[in-house]
Enzyme design. Structure first.
Site, PDB file in Angstrom:
ATOM      1  N   HIS A   1      19.714 -12.506  41.771  1.00  0.00           N
ATOM      2  CA  HIS A   1      19.968 -12.704  40.344  1.00  0.00           C
ATOM      3  C   HIS A   1      20.278 -11.374  39.672  1.00  0.00           C
ATOM      4  O   HIS A   1      19.849 -10.318  40.132  1.00  0.00           O
ATOM      5  CB  HIS A   1      18.774 -13.374  39.645  1.00  0.00           C
ATOM      6  CG  HIS A   1      17.486 -12.620  39.739  1.00  0.00           C
ATOM      7  ND1 HIS A   1      16.687 -12.622  40.863  1.00  0.00           N
ATOM      8  CD2 HIS A   1      16.846 -11.839  38.829  1.00  0.00           C
ATOM      9  CE1 HIS A   1      15.611 -11.889  40.657  1.00  0.00           C
ATOM     10  NE2 HIS A   1      15.685 -11.380  39.424  1.00  0.00           N
TER      11      HIS A   1
ATOM     12  N   HIS B   1      20.401  -9.452  35.770  1.00  0.00           N
ATOM     13  CA  HIS B   1      20.069  -9.430  34.350  1.00  0.00           C
ATOM     14  C   HIS B   1      21.233  -8.783  33.604  1.00  0.00           C
ATOM     15  O   HIS B   1      21.621  -7.653  33.927  1.00  0.00           O
ATOM     16  CB  HIS B   1      18.797  -8.603  34.089  1.00  0.00           C
ATOM     17  CG  HIS B   1      17.553  -9.183  34.670  1.00  0.00           C
ATOM     18  ND1 HIS B   1      16.692  -9.966  33.935  1.00  0.00           N
ATOM     19  CD2 HIS B   1      17.034  -9.090  35.924  1.00  0.00           C
ATOM     20  CE1 HIS B   1      15.677 -10.331  34.705  1.00  0.00           C
ATOM     21  NE2 HIS B   1      15.859  -9.816  35.918  1.00  0.00           N
TER      22      HIS B   1
END
Length: 279
Positions: A111, A113
């Site tokens: 993932h 950010h």
């Protein structure tokens, strides 16, 4: 001899991002494609803080993803990052990605950010502090709307193309005309009912338009109107322009190009055409 790269931890199919992908846990989704899901962080560091995850499961971090899959995913990360920067008028963005617990990774699904930043807010290399309270639906909605607009900008409306009065033929149909109204609307009583007529024109000539009752109030003297999907209707051998249920007559905010040509010989409705019966 260089040491072998430490093995990534086993993938946990019940991690929070896997649950979001499986729709077991809700999220404030702002983008989805074949390979990628992006959503607002539940505890944002700043307004607009967005998470981007690959839909591919089974790999705990970016380094363990197949290179081709990672490349496809990274192109979507770039797309979302650009949208975040645009949506929140940011002067820059942090694109943070951790691989492994030693690097600060706490959820073992790849993932990124995306954190929009303003000048003067960078505090060394430290992350901004996450919110203490979970993002509410009321707070998320306007953020999602901004990102939706940045990710899927509306195509600019194309300027309408209008036909000129001089191009009207007795068989014309599907025409768009921008006309200046030159007189007051007149009532016409006919065997088949009541209708309304008014002389209109552009810089190439004039023509009478016929109107149903519900359209007459749109047409005011000296106003500019647009007729869309208009067709010729012959009335006693004379040309009239009219619209059926598929057409439209509406006020037009655009200015006329030049002055209306009022010459008698340019009035298409003044000419009487001989109606020829079909064999």
């Amino acid at each position: 001899m260089a040491a072998d790269t430490p093995a990534a931890p086993a993938y946990d199919g019940e991690n929070i991002f896997a649950k979001i992908l499986d729709k077991k846990v809700p999220c404030y989704k702002i983008y989805e494609s074949r390979t990628t899901l992006a959503f607002l962080d539940a505890y944002p560091m700043v307004e607009g803080h967005t998470l981007v995850v690959p839909k591919l499961k089974g790999h705990p971090d970016l380094l363990s993803m197949p290179p081709a899959k990672a490349a496809d995913f990274l192109s979507e990360v770039q797309k979302v990052a650009r949208a975040v920067q645009k949506a929140f008028d940011a002067e820059g963005v942090n694109i943070w990605q951790n691989n492994g617990a030693a690097a600060g990774q706490t959820v073992f699904h790849p993932h990124f950010h995306i954190v929009p930043r303003k000048a003067g807010t960078l505090d060394g290399f430290r992350y901004p502090t996450s919110a203490k309270e979970m993002l509410s639906t009321e707070a998320a909605r306007p953020l999602m709307a901004k990102l939706e607009e940045a990710l899927r900008p509306k195509a600019p409306l194309r300027k309408a193309k209008f036909n000129k009065v001089s191009s009207i033929k007795t068989s014309s149909k599907g025409m768009n005309l921008k006309l200046k109204v030159l007189a007051d609307v007149e009532v016409v009583e006919a065997k088949f009912g009541t209708f309304y007529e008014v002389l209109c024109g552009d810089d190439t000539g004039t023509v009478v338009i016929s109107l149903r009752e519900e359209l007459k109030n749109v047409v005011k003297k000296d106003a500019v109107i647009a007729m869309r999907n208009a067709a010729v209707k012959m009335v006693a051998g004379h040309v009239r322009m009219a619209v059926d249920k598929w057409g439209k007559v509406e006020a037009c905010n655009e200015e006329m190009e030049g002055e209306v040509d009022m010459a008698t010989e340019k009035n298409l409705s003044a000419t009487e055409y001989e109606l020829v019966a079909s064999a």
